[in-house]
Write a protein that holds these residues in place. Structure first.
Motif, PDB file in Angstrom:
ATOM      1  N   GLY B 217       0.871   1.471   1.918  1.00 16.27           N
ATOM      2  CA  GLY B 217       1.414   1.871   0.628  1.00 16.27           C
ATOM      3  C   GLY B 217       1.371   0.709  -0.341  1.00 16.27           C
ATOM      4  O   GLY B 217       0.656  -0.276  -0.128  1.00 16.27           O
ATOM      5  N   HIS B 218       2.116   0.819  -1.403  1.00 14.22           N
ATOM      6  CA  HIS B 218       2.148  -0.229  -2.423  1.00 14.22           C
ATOM      7  C   HIS B 218       3.105  -1.330  -1.980  1.00 14.22           C
ATOM      8  O   HIS B 218       4.202  -1.046  -1.513  1.00 14.22           O
ATOM      9  CB  HIS B 218       2.609   0.377  -3.753  1.00 14.22           C
ATOM     10  CG  HIS B 218       2.376  -0.500  -4.937  1.00 14.22           C
ATOM     11  ND1 HIS B 218       3.134  -1.608  -5.209  1.00 14.22           N
ATOM     12  CD2 HIS B 218       1.434  -0.442  -5.922  1.00 14.22           C
ATOM     13  CE1 HIS B 218       2.688  -2.186  -6.318  1.00 14.22           C
ATOM     14  NE2 HIS B 218       1.651  -1.487  -6.771  1.00 14.22           N
ATOM     15  N   PRO B 219       2.711  -2.596  -2.136  1.00 17.33           N
ATOM     16  CA  PRO B 219       3.564  -3.677  -1.613  1.00 17.33           C
ATOM     17  C   PRO B 219       4.923  -3.765  -2.294  1.00 17.33           C
ATOM     18  O   PRO B 219       5.866  -4.297  -1.712  1.00 17.33           O
ATOM     19  CB  PRO B 219       2.740  -4.943  -1.871  1.00 17.33           C
ATOM     20  CG  PRO B 219       1.777  -4.569  -2.943  1.00 17.33           C
ATOM     21  CD  PRO B 219       1.477  -3.115  -2.749  1.00 17.33           C
ATOM     22  N   PHE B 220       5.052  -3.257  -3.518  1.00 25.79           N
ATOM     23  CA  PHE B 220       6.339  -3.328  -4.213  1.00 25.79           C
ATOM     24  C   PHE B 220       7.209  -2.085  -3.953  1.00 25.79           C
ATOM     25  O   PHE B 220       8.406  -2.093  -4.217  1.00 25.79           O
ATOM     26  CB  PHE B 220       6.140  -3.439  -5.735  1.00 25.79           C
ATOM     27  CG  PHE B 220       5.536  -4.732  -6.221  1.00 25.79           C
ATOM     28  CD1 PHE B 220       5.082  -5.707  -5.340  1.00 25.79           C
ATOM     29  CD2 PHE B 220       5.416  -4.966  -7.592  1.00 25.79           C
ATOM     30  CE1 PHE B 220       4.510  -6.894  -5.808  1.00 25.79           C
ATOM     31  CE2 PHE B 220       4.866  -6.145  -8.062  1.00 25.79           C
ATOM     32  CZ  PHE B 220       4.415  -7.115  -7.176  1.00 25.79           C
ATOM     33  N   GLY B 221       6.569  -1.008  -3.461  1.00 20.44           N
ATOM     34  CA  GLY B 221       7.244   0.299  -3.457  1.00 20.44           C
ATOM     35  C   GLY B 221       8.537   0.345  -2.675  1.00 20.44           C
ATOM     36  O   GLY B 221       9.569   0.813  -3.176  1.00 20.44           O
ATOM     37  N   ALA B 222       8.499  -0.138  -1.413  1.00 24.20           N
ATOM     38  CA  ALA B 222       9.694  -0.032  -0.566  1.00 24.20           C
ATOM     39  C   ALA B 222      10.865  -0.829  -1.126  1.00 24.20           C
ATOM     40  O   ALA B 222      12.024  -0.551  -0.803  1.00 24.20           O
ATOM     41  CB  ALA B 222       9.369  -0.483   0.860  1.00 24.20           C
ATOM     42  N   TYR B 248       6.200   7.839   6.423  1.00 23.35           N
ATOM     43  CA  TYR B 248       5.505   6.560   6.593  1.00 23.35           C
ATOM     44  C   TYR B 248       6.472   5.412   6.881  1.00 23.35           C
ATOM     45  O   TYR B 248       6.040   4.313   7.194  1.00 23.35           O
ATOM     46  CB  TYR B 248       4.701   6.238   5.342  1.00 23.35           C
ATOM     47  CG  TYR B 248       3.541   7.191   5.090  1.00 23.35           C
ATOM     48  CD1 TYR B 248       2.533   7.342   6.032  1.00 23.35           C
ATOM     49  CD2 TYR B 248       3.457   7.913   3.906  1.00 23.35           C
ATOM     50  CE1 TYR B 248       1.468   8.209   5.798  1.00 23.35           C
ATOM     51  CE2 TYR B 248       2.396   8.775   3.667  1.00 23.35           C
ATOM     52  CZ  TYR B 248       1.401   8.919   4.619  1.00 23.35           C
ATOM     53  OH  TYR B 248       0.359   9.774   4.386  1.00 23.35           O
ATOM     54  N   GLY B 249       7.760   5.648   6.696  1.00 24.93           N
ATOM     55  CA  GLY B 249       8.747   4.616   7.021  1.00 24.93           C
ATOM     56  C   GLY B 249       9.090   3.673   5.883  1.00 24.93           C
ATOM     57  O   GLY B 249       9.736   2.652   6.102  1.00 24.93           O
ATOM     58  N   GLU B 250       8.677   4.012   4.667  1.00 30.09           N
ATOM     59  CA  GLU B 250       8.995   3.118   3.540  1.00 30.09           C
ATOM     60  C   GLU B 250      10.477   3.167   3.183  1.00 30.09           C
ATOM     61  O   GLU B 250      11.105   2.142   2.927  1.00 30.09           O
ATOM     62  CB  GLU B 250       8.142   3.503   2.330  1.00 30.09           C
ATOM     63  CG  GLU B 250       6.663   3.211   2.524  1.00 30.09           C
ATOM     64  CD  GLU B 250       5.837   3.652   1.320  1.00 30.09           C
ATOM     65  OE1 GLU B 250       5.698   4.880   1.115  1.00 30.09           O
ATOM     66  OE2 GLU B 250       5.331   2.791   0.596  1.00 30.09           O
ATOM     67  N   LEU B 251      11.037   4.390   3.152  1.00 26.22           N
ATOM     68  CA  LEU B 251      12.476   4.521   2.873  1.00 26.22           C
ATOM     69  C   LEU B 251      13.282   3.840   3.972  1.00 26.22           C
ATOM     70  O   LEU B 251      14.229   3.091   3.703  1.00 26.22           O
ATOM     71  CB  LEU B 251      12.840   6.006   2.768  1.00 26.22           C
ATOM     72  CG  LEU B 251      14.323   6.350   2.608  1.00 26.22           C
ATOM     73  CD1 LEU B 251      14.906   5.743   1.338  1.00 26.22           C
ATOM     74  CD2 LEU B 251      14.524   7.864   2.615  1.00 26.22           C
ATOM     75  N   LEU B 252      12.881   4.080   5.218  1.00 30.88           N
ATOM     76  CA  LEU B 252      13.531   3.477   6.376  1.00 30.88           C
ATOM     77  C   LEU B 252      13.604   1.957   6.240  1.00 30.88           C
ATOM     78  O   LEU B 252      14.657   1.338   6.392  1.00 30.88           O
ATOM     79  CB  LEU B 252      12.694   3.844   7.609  1.00 30.88           C
ATOM     80  CG  LEU B 252      13.227   3.532   8.989  1.00 30.88           C
ATOM     81  CD1 LEU B 252      14.256   4.574   9.395  1.00 30.88           C
ATOM     82  CD2 LEU B 252      12.085   3.521  10.011  1.00 30.88           C
TER      83      LEU B 252
END
Lengths: 416, 416
Positions: B217-222, B248-252
């Motif tokens: 994903g985007h490096p800044f997104g999480a 994808y586990g970004e929120l996590l």
């Protein structure tokens, strides 16, 4: 935390007739069919709630007051002293943001409520009334936001809920109405109010929408909308004007009353002009103001703004517009569509009815005096519109070849 | 007001590889295809953002700090020092309520965001990155919340937006994706990522979803998701555990990172256990943890939780679960449906994917230690589900005679 916190007990003292402010009734029970003293066969007078304002602390509205206020989940509890008793649990209603869209125009985005419309502010209060009278449930006539919100608050409070809907509800909204475990009965519009009276009389369910010849709605309901004014004041001070999508005029009245309370408490120096924005295909408030009557009935054309195309109004609207020096604006479906597109261009997807406020501002042009920032209330999410989910072309696959994709990019003005 | 207020400038200093925390890169440009130093042909390593934590004021997280913080419309601006630079305007993202449902269980209701899902927290940050690199627009591969949210934030920032969707998007969600003026191209799933690369290479649009072999994903997104932890901490302190619907586990990862920052800053005494809740018909994180690898690919069955049925994960999930002493839970569609019904019984209509958090809590039972309040994140509104608007029986008219209505009332357990 959340639902258990409260900023204090209610200071509500009585119900007062909007037909004659000298006529008062005890706070309980809520007079759900209007004022029995002043109403006639042709005009029903709504009631409002009066409070012991001298006991209200101004700290309720200041930064110092909000120090000890609970977080985002507090909802109406933050304003408990100036609301009827909050006996039913909340869902963190209200606390919606003001979004600036340039030129001193702010959108109060009510789609950020628990069921994604302003109706949650009303239903927290009316469900509390049902708890207060010991009803086992509530009954509501609505094919949209009001019904779904009532169902959600009833579920939250452990009450039963009957929704008298209509058969022409948009398909996604039908799913919404049925999501919270209510008994949803799609019936012809003309049968809804007689059935509501029968259900109230025979089951004891508490009615949270109108029972009267002109609109009164629930006497406590509009009180919940005062919090819109409290929040605007906390974020922005007193705006120059507020443009309000208007059906029965309960939101309109609540916003006006909230600002008049802030003025009465010595916190606000003035009250904004409140502009009612009704669909041009109906407009009972506009008609009542022209005719110089408290409320009247009009024929309603087939507006897509189904959330606010009401055939009948109430004196609430007349009081808010006259009392604030505002006006009554009629907006066409085309003007609402243009406002809806303008909002989408700022990242806000509003229901068509919800765009009536901005449509009113844009259509009024020079007619409406602008001395400072103005607020347009956007009442609800675009998911509730007619036509949502009814565009099969939106899911028609596109040829994924680069030739075709680049052609579409160029057609959209994106160059490779 | 609203979009122009900020609690201060960003303290972001660099990008750091999650494959090797010693490997750092400058903050700009965002490394949208993962860490070029540590990634291999089979594993792509995401990056995270590092900050000058020694310069962060703890007042940011206290009531005293929030004295001067702006109102409900402030959104991410409140937390600006610990986010990448917020160069694109906001929509009042975040600030969502915690709703108690009894027994120390709280629901973090993310359907209260600008486009009614948690994705707005990410898109404020990634759209800001697009502004930061001077892109004319963004491109995103998504058939749901991520795509619509990206379209909304792009519109708000005056950027173009291309959404590579799929043809099997639910009809109401197709309306949602198209509401904000983006160019929406429904293409076969297998074509989405190759097309995204082509569009990025040939048009210069900034990619805000994944480009790599495993998910980065985007490096800044999480980073945008850290604010969920900040808000939970402000409302509740440190809960015992947080249950997170996981694709994808970004929120996590974001929730975990937010709590670790609070701990690092000396504000929180501990970090909650973070439990990943994946659909049992997929579960790349669960598989990676079992196999002892940073990320892997799995076959995905036909789950109705289409928002989180991802075939591939990233090391972000492994780090969050291992680092917090949490676990990886698989939940069936039936368990999610039961959790969705439980939420509706409390007045919350959640998307099926959004109910995965509560489904995880309920399915874990005694396996998951409970030492205090727990939070289940509910990511999105029920309006986004498959099947919404597809139940014609919900609008079938009912015979409005009292005989029939009273029969239905009794059948529903409401007596006359």
């Amino acid at each position: 935390m959340t639902t258990s916190m409260t900023a204090g007990d209610s200071l509500a003292t009585s119900q007062r007739s909007l037909g004659d402010p000298e006529v008062r009734h005890p706070l309980w029970p809520p007079l759900v069919a209007g004022c029995p003293t002043t109403s006639t066969d042709t005009i029903a007078h709504p009631l409002e709630v009066d409070y012991a304002y001298d006991k209200a602390s101004s700290a309720l509205f200041t930064a110092a007051g909000s120090d000890t206020a609970p977080g985002a989940g507090a909802g109406h509890n933050r304003w408990a002293p100036l609301l009827p008793p909050l006996l039913a649990p909340g869902l963190g209603e209200g606390g919606t943001p003001l979004i600036g869209i340039g030129d001193g125009v702010f959108i109060k985005d009510e789609s950020r409520n628990p069921t994604w419309s302003h109706k949650d502010r009303l239903n927290r209060v009316t469900t509390s009334a049902a708890v207060g009278v010991g009803a086992s449930g509530i009954v509501v006539a609505s094919s949209g936001n009001h019904g779904a919100s009532a169902a959600a608050y009833a579920a939250r409070a452990g009450l039963r809920c009957v929704v008298l809907a209509s058969a022409d509800v948009p398909p996604a909204v039908a799913s919404f109405l049925n999501a919270y475990g209510a008994l949803v009965l799609p019936v012809p519009a003309a049968d809804r109010w007689p059935l509501m009276r029968l259900i109230v009389d025979r089951t004891g369910l508490h009615p949270v929408s109108n029972l009267a010849v002109t609109h009164t709605g629930h006497p406590f309901g509009a009180e919940g909308y005062k919090t819109v004014a409290y929040e605007i004041f906390a974020d922005l001070g007193v705006p120059s004007a507020v443009f309000v999508p208007t059906g029965y005029g309960e939101l309109l009245f609540g916003v006006w009353k909230g600002f008049t309370e802030l003025h009465r408490l010595g916190l606000a120096e003035s009250v904004p002009r409140i502009h009612a924005c009704e669909p041009a295909l109906g407009g009972p408030l506009h008609a009542a103001l022209r005719q110089g009557v408290p409320a009247t009935r009009v024929d309603v054309g087939d507006s897509d703004a189904y959330g606010i195309d009401c055939p009948v109004g109430s004196i609430r609207g007349v009081l808010a517009v006259r009392g604030s020096g505002g006006s009554s604006l009629l907006v066409s479906d085309e003007q609402m569509r243009a406002a809806q597109a303008e909002l989408a261009g700022h990242g806000l997807w509003a229901e068509l009815s919800a765009a009536a406020g901005l449509a009113g501002l844009r259509s009024a042009g020079q007619e409406v005096e602008r001395e400072g920032p103005v607020v347009c209330i956007s009442t609800s999410s675009g998911f509730k519109d007619r036509g949502v989910g009814a565009s099969p072309e939106l899911t028609t696959p596109v040829d994924p070849s680069w030739d075709e994709v680049s052609r579409r990019l160029r057609a959209a003005g994106i160059r490779d």
